[in-house]
Scaffold this active site. Structure first.
Site, PDB file in Angstrom:
ATOM      1  N   TRP A  88      -3.228  -2.698  -1.308  1.00  0.00           N
ATOM      2  CA  TRP A  88      -2.933  -4.095  -1.599  1.00  0.00           C
ATOM      3  C   TRP A  88      -3.751  -4.885  -0.584  1.00  0.00           C
ATOM      4  O   TRP A  88      -3.504  -4.799   0.624  1.00  0.00           O
ATOM      5  CB  TRP A  88      -1.440  -4.355  -1.435  1.00  0.00           C
ATOM      6  CG  TRP A  88      -0.972  -5.701  -1.880  1.00  0.00           C
ATOM      7  CD1 TRP A  88      -0.603  -6.062  -3.149  1.00  0.00           C
ATOM      8  CD2 TRP A  88      -0.790  -6.867  -1.060  1.00  0.00           C
ATOM      9  NE1 TRP A  88      -0.216  -7.383  -3.165  1.00  0.00           N
ATOM     10  CE2 TRP A  88      -0.323  -7.904  -1.904  1.00  0.00           C
ATOM     11  CE3 TRP A  88      -0.986  -7.148   0.290  1.00  0.00           C
ATOM     12  CZ2 TRP A  88      -0.032  -9.180  -1.444  1.00  0.00           C
ATOM     13  CZ3 TRP A  88      -0.706  -8.420   0.751  1.00  0.00           C
ATOM     14  CH2 TRP A  88      -0.230  -9.412  -0.110  1.00  0.00           C
ATOM     15  N   LYS A 117      12.070 -16.535  -9.782  1.00  0.00           N
ATOM     16  CA  LYS A 117      11.988 -15.508 -10.838  1.00  0.00           C
ATOM     17  C   LYS A 117      10.940 -15.919 -11.865  1.00  0.00           C
ATOM     18  O   LYS A 117      10.107 -15.117 -12.267  1.00  0.00           O
ATOM     19  CB  LYS A 117      13.331 -15.296 -11.552  1.00  0.00           C
ATOM     20  CG  LYS A 117      14.393 -14.570 -10.773  1.00  0.00           C
ATOM     21  CD  LYS A 117      14.156 -13.094 -10.582  1.00  0.00           C
ATOM     22  CE  LYS A 117      13.372 -12.765  -9.359  1.00  0.00           C
ATOM     23  NZ  LYS A 117      13.935 -12.656  -8.090  1.00  0.00           N
ATOM     24  N   CYS A 174       0.831  -1.209   0.000  1.00  0.00           N
ATOM     25  CA  CYS A 174       0.000   0.000   0.000  1.00  0.00           C
ATOM     26  C   CYS A 174       0.865   1.257   0.000  1.00  0.00           C
ATOM     27  O   CYS A 174       1.964   1.267   0.544  1.00  0.00           O
ATOM     28  CB  CYS A 174      -0.861   0.033   1.234  1.00  0.00           C
ATOM     29  SG  CYS A 174      -1.811  -1.456   1.468  1.00  0.00           S
ATOM     30  N   ARG A 211       5.118  -0.281  -6.190  1.00  0.00           N
ATOM     31  CA  ARG A 211       5.081  -1.052  -4.943  1.00  0.00           C
ATOM     32  C   ARG A 211       4.075  -2.203  -5.003  1.00  0.00           C
ATOM     33  O   ARG A 211       4.130  -3.115  -4.189  1.00  0.00           O
ATOM     34  CB  ARG A 211       4.699  -0.138  -3.777  1.00  0.00           C
ATOM     35  CG  ARG A 211       5.714   0.937  -3.513  1.00  0.00           C
ATOM     36  CD  ARG A 211       5.170   1.947  -2.531  1.00  0.00           C
ATOM     37  NE  ARG A 211       5.009   1.384  -1.211  1.00  0.00           N
ATOM     38  CZ  ARG A 211       5.924   1.424  -0.266  1.00  0.00           C
ATOM     39  NH1 ARG A 211       7.068   2.004  -0.503  1.00  0.00           N
ATOM     40  NH2 ARG A 211       5.703   0.887   0.919  1.00  0.00           N
ATOM     41  N   LYS A 234       6.190  -4.646  -4.201  1.00  0.00           N
ATOM     42  CA  LYS A 234       7.640  -4.461  -4.118  1.00  0.00           C
ATOM     43  C   LYS A 234       8.110  -4.435  -2.667  1.00  0.00           C
ATOM     44  O   LYS A 234       9.136  -5.002  -2.339  1.00  0.00           O
ATOM     45  CB  LYS A 234       8.038  -3.163  -4.839  1.00  0.00           C
ATOM     46  CG  LYS A 234       9.538  -2.928  -4.902  1.00  0.00           C
ATOM     47  CD  LYS A 234      10.238  -3.973  -5.767  1.00  0.00           C
ATOM     48  CE  LYS A 234      11.742  -3.847  -5.743  1.00  0.00           C
ATOM     49  NZ  LYS A 234      12.371  -5.117  -6.192  1.00  0.00           N
ATOM     50  N   GLU A 243       7.226 -15.876 -10.340  1.00  0.00           N
ATOM     51  CA  GLU A 243       6.604 -14.599  -9.965  1.00  0.00           C
ATOM     52  C   GLU A 243       6.265 -13.721 -11.157  1.00  0.00           C
ATOM     53  O   GLU A 243       5.282 -12.995 -11.108  1.00  0.00           O
ATOM     54  CB  GLU A 243       7.394 -13.850  -8.887  1.00  0.00           C
ATOM     55  CG  GLU A 243       8.720 -13.293  -9.276  1.00  0.00           C
ATOM     56  CD  GLU A 243       9.411 -12.575  -8.111  1.00  0.00           C
ATOM     57  OE1 GLU A 243       8.754 -12.077  -7.188  1.00  0.00           O
ATOM     58  OE2 GLU A 243      10.647 -12.500  -8.145  1.00  0.00           O
ATOM     59  N   GLU A 253      16.168 -19.572  -6.500  1.00  0.00           N
ATOM     60  CA  GLU A 253      15.978 -18.197  -6.955  1.00  0.00           C
ATOM     61  C   GLU A 253      15.559 -18.169  -8.436  1.00  0.00           C
ATOM     62  O   GLU A 253      14.699 -17.387  -8.836  1.00  0.00           O
ATOM     63  CB  GLU A 253      17.259 -17.386  -6.707  1.00  0.00           C
ATOM     64  CG  GLU A 253      17.309 -15.993  -7.317  1.00  0.00           C
ATOM     65  CD  GLU A 253      16.216 -15.029  -6.849  1.00  0.00           C
ATOM     66  OE1 GLU A 253      15.440 -15.359  -5.938  1.00  0.00           O
ATOM     67  OE2 GLU A 253      16.117 -13.941  -7.450  1.00  0.00           O
ATOM     68  N   ASN A 268      -1.827   2.400   6.055  1.00  0.00           N
ATOM     69  CA  ASN A 268      -0.976   1.257   5.690  1.00  0.00           C
ATOM     70  C   ASN A 268      -0.696   0.473   6.956  1.00  0.00           C
ATOM     71  O   ASN A 268      -0.459   1.079   8.013  1.00  0.00           O
ATOM     72  CB  ASN A 268       0.373   1.714   5.130  1.00  0.00           C
ATOM     73  CG  ASN A 268       0.265   2.234   3.731  1.00  0.00           C
ATOM     74  OD1 ASN A 268      -0.810   2.227   3.132  1.00  0.00           O
ATOM     75  ND2 ASN A 268       1.380   2.708   3.193  1.00  0.00           N
ATOM     76  N   GLY A 269      -0.660  -0.846   6.851  1.00  0.00           N
ATOM     77  CA  GLY A 269      -0.374  -1.672   8.020  1.00  0.00           C
ATOM     78  C   GLY A 269      -1.594  -2.493   8.386  1.00  0.00           C
ATOM     79  O   GLY A 269      -2.498  -2.680   7.562  1.00  0.00           O
ATOM     80  N   HIS A 301      14.471 -38.780  -4.383  1.00  0.00           N
ATOM     81  CA  HIS A 301      13.655 -39.023  -3.187  1.00  0.00           C
ATOM     82  C   HIS A 301      12.210 -38.556  -3.387  1.00  0.00           C
ATOM     83  O   HIS A 301      11.473 -38.411  -2.427  1.00  0.00           O
ATOM     84  CB  HIS A 301      14.274 -38.309  -1.977  1.00  0.00           C
ATOM     85  CG  HIS A 301      15.653 -38.801  -1.656  1.00  0.00           C
ATOM     86  ND1 HIS A 301      15.901 -40.056  -1.157  1.00  0.00           N
ATOM     87  CD2 HIS A 301      16.875 -38.219  -1.821  1.00  0.00           C
ATOM     88  CE1 HIS A 301      17.201 -40.232  -0.992  1.00  0.00           C
ATOM     89  NE2 HIS A 301      17.820 -39.119  -1.397  1.00  0.00           N
TER      90      HIS A 301
HETATM   91  O1  M6R Z   1      12.825  -5.784   0.249  1.00  0.00           O
HETATM   92  P1  M6R Z   1      13.202  -7.171   0.650  1.00  0.00           P
HETATM   93  O2  M6R Z   1      14.493  -7.610   0.067  1.00  0.00           O
HETATM   94  O3  M6R Z   1      13.160  -7.379   2.143  1.00  0.00           O
HETATM   95  O4  M6R Z   1      12.068  -8.074   0.023  1.00  0.00           O
HETATM   96  C1  M6R Z   1      11.987  -9.443   0.270  1.00  0.00           C
HETATM   97  C2  M6R Z   1      11.032 -10.115  -0.679  1.00  0.00           C
HETATM   98  O5  M6R Z   1       9.747  -9.611  -0.522  1.00  0.00           O
HETATM   99  C3  M6R Z   1      11.477  -9.940  -2.135  1.00  0.00           C
HETATM  100  O6  M6R Z   1      12.764 -10.406  -2.348  1.00  0.00           O
HETATM  101  C4  M6R Z   1      10.512 -10.685  -3.081  1.00  0.00           C
HETATM  102  O7  M6R Z   1      10.620 -12.064  -2.883  1.00  0.00           O
HETATM  103  C5  M6R Z   1      10.790 -10.306  -4.536  1.00  0.00           C
HETATM  104  N1  M6R Z   1       9.562 -10.138  -5.237  1.00  0.00           N
HETATM  105  C6  M6R Z   1      11.583 -11.332  -5.249  1.00  0.00           C
HETATM  106  O8  M6R Z   1      11.814 -11.040  -6.579  1.00  0.00           O
END
Ligand code: M6R
Length: 608
Positions: A74, A485, A2, A27, A603, A488, A481, A100-101, A504
């Site tokens: 959000w 990628k 948010c 964000r 974000k 997401e 990772e 926010n929160g 396994h």
């Molecule tokens: O800002 P941060 O590095 O703490 O964020 C952590 C995760 O939310 C962030 O890495 C998220 O997984 C990304 N979308 C990955 O690409």
């Protein structure tokens, strides 16, 4: 997640608020809204979808008012809908708030307010704030907000206006960022300095349990004991110039291509070649404690967590430390042994991630030394840590983290080198690491010149619905990772696995429709990886390898190969992830996905 923007000054508020919201879009959000006050009335507009949808709805309404608040939401409590979008109002529609929160005790408060005949229009936790302010309001918005927040449990960044309190925006902070922007005869509130540029670079950060009243002629700041506070104005860097795709189709691609520079920024001025050691100014104040450190617990989320997993291998290779890595959202529930010889290291791009913040607060209570590797200067995590290192990677706008991940790996290596040199690794070993670090930018550039080849392979694989990513040792977190990628940004199911685990269980998934991406380096796991790949091939699985140049046997058994230059095993993940970032990018682009703002993602994840 948010976003909040508030304005009071001599301009019409609506265009400033809409512009601010657009700057917060990166964000992640699913609905938006604004409220502008004028002639003792509030005009409130809300829309599901993008800020441009809100803009369309508001186009016919001139709204001349000079103060207002706006929000991108959000969804947490209640689905994305117009009713649940902020701002929320009181029963008389005189008060509007954005929040926010999370208000943890909202159900109790709501029950109390319902008994007093308040009528709620949304399913959100936030709406209780507007109604509580209404309960406490007797002509003074500031006092009503103060009394309200004293009743709230949870986290909040709140901005409130009242139609009768001319040109006044009241803001308050606990756990969720909110800052003041100081302009020429105009004042702003925002959850993120990005929203304020290009209006002003002068900002004032609030600490938790502080509030401020902004009005056309100035502002004042107080704590929740109603005592006045004096705060310094900071000048933030002009990120506006950086918020430009510079000819790239997406921020993600631009940020992938910025990696030679962001990696260089991570180590520039931080290597002492003559001593085979690193120099991290941000850790100087805790140097003595680092020397006697026995254990380090890395806490982080998402991509930063995968960087943390690699951090474990890096620290284990270069130092004597006992290393644990925890997903931040699990950390506070664990009964980990933490004492003054333990450091808890938070990794975070945004420096705002609520789970990571909660974890380090808990660790602080237990007496650990709190360290951080953070990209956003002055962010909440940066403020809480005892010492830390900034990435200096420039802003990352793509929701999918790319350049911060590789920057985190380089800084973890520098940290491990610093501690490792106190704990016994030799000058020669330290020098070898330094030389390898210095070569990374050139090696990354080399991979990027192979973009067309990687794109061609990606398009060839774009038809599949599921993927496995496998690797061993340093390549295991890389596999996770790489899978993250892909999932997401392209919404394709992908799982990262340690290659040894295939037999396994996961190998039962393999057939000609289920490809595997195997990350293979010429380290001690090489032969075992070849066997794992053979096992997949024997079951008709298609295999794409990301492999170090020179391992010719890979070319013989895999269907496709993306070659990467070779470096030390601890640094190989910095190179191996680059083709995987591009692979995910080109598949998502082929599918027409919203790459920089994938669905449901934010974000900065500012709720737990
Ligand atoms: O800002 P941060 O590095 O703490 O964020 C952590 C995760 O939310 C962030 O890495 C998220 O997984 C990304 N979308 C990955 O690409």
């Amino acid at each position: 997640m948010c976003g909040i923007i508030g304005y009071c000054g001599n301009k019409a508020a609506k265009p400033v608020l809409l512009d601010g919201l657009k700057r917060l879009e990166y964000r992640g959000y699913d609905s938006a809204g604004l409220a502008v006050a004028d002639s003792n009335k509030l005009a409130v507009i809300r829309a599901v979808g993008k800020v441009c949808d809100l803009e369309k709805k508001g186009i016919a309404r001139p709204l001349p008012g000079h103060y207002g608040i706006a929000h991108t939401r959000w969804a947490t409590h209640g689905r994305p809908s117009e009713e649940n979008a902020h701002p929320h109002c009181d029963c008389q529609e005189k008060i509007a708030i954005v929040h926010n929160g999370i208000i943890e005790n909202y159900l109790d408060l709501k029950e109390e307010l319902l008994a007093k005949k308040h009528v709620f229009k949304s399913e959100t936790d936030s709406e209780v704030v507007a109604h509580l302010i209404e309960e406490y309001y007797s002509g003074d918005l500031e006092m009503a907000v103060l009394k309200t927040v004293q009743r709230l449990e949870g986290t909040f960044g709140i901005a409130a206006i009242h139609a009768d309190n001319d040109s006044q925006v009241v803001i308050v902070k606990r756990g969720s960022p909110i800052i003041i922007g100081v302009g020429e005869n105009e004042y702003f509130a925002a959850s993120d300095a990005n929203a304020l540029l290009p209006y002003t670079q002068k900002i004032i950060s609030l600490n938790d349990d502080e509030m401020a009243v902004l009005h056309a002629a100035g502002y004042h700041i107080k704590n929740l004991n109603n005592e006045f506070l004096q705060k310094e104005i900071e000048i933030c860097e002009n990120r506006d110039a950086l918020a430009d795709k510079k000819g790239f189709e997406h921020f993600m691609l631009k940020e992938i291509f910025e990696q030679p520079e962001s990696i260089e920024n991570a180590f520039r001025g931080r290597l002492i070649e003559s001593e085979g050691v690193s120099k991290l100014g941000g850790l100087e104040p805790v140097k003595e404690r680092l020397k006697s450190l026995k254990k380090i617990v890395i806490v982080s989320c998402g991509t930063s967590y995968y960087a943390g997993l690699l951090g474990r291998y890096i620290f284990e290779s270069l130092s004597e430390l006992h290393v644990e890595v925890e997903v931040a959202s699990e950390f506070r529930y664990r009964k980990l042994k933490i004492d003054k010889n333990t450091a808890v290291l938070a990794l975070s791009q945004s420096g705002e991630t609520a789970d990571t913040l909660a974890a380090i607060r808990e660790a602080k209570r237990k007496g650990a030394l709190i360290l951080g590797i953070v990209n956003v200067v002055g962010s909440a995590i940066a403020q809480i840590t005892d010492a830390g290192v900034y990435n200096h990677a420039g802003p990352e706008f793509g929701v999918a983290s790319t350049k911060i991940y590789t920057s985190q790996l380089v800084i973890l290596t520098l940290m491990a080198l610093l501690i490792g040199r106190y704990q016994g690794i030799s000058y020669a070993e330290g020098s070898e690491v330094i030389q390898a670090i210095k070569k990374l930018p050139r090696q990354v550039k080399k991979i990027l010149t192979d973009m067309e080849h990687i794109k061609k392979i990606a398009l060839d694989y774009a038809q599949y619905k599921d993927f496995l990513f496998i690797g061993r040792l340093f390549n295991y977190p890389t596999a996770m990772e790489g899978a993250l990628k892909l999932k997401e940004i392209s919404y394709i199911h992908a799982e990262g696995y340690p290659a040894g685990e295939m037999k396994h269980g996961p190998i039962s998934l393999i057939d000609e429709q289920f490809p595997t991406v195997a990350i293979v380096s010429r380290d001690c796991t090489f032969e075992k990886m070849l066997s794992n790949i053979q096992e997949i091939k024997a079951r008709s699985g298609r295999v794409l390898a990301v492999a170090s140049q020179g391992s010719s046997r890979i070319g013989d058994i895999c269907d496709d190969v993306i070659w990467v230059p070779e470096t030390l095993p601890i640094l190989q993940p910095v190179l191996n992830i680059i083709p995987l970032q591009l692979f995910a990018y080109f598949i998502a682009r082929h599918k027409g996905c919203d790459i920089d703002k994938p669905r449901n993602l934010a974000k900065s994840v500012t709720v737990e």
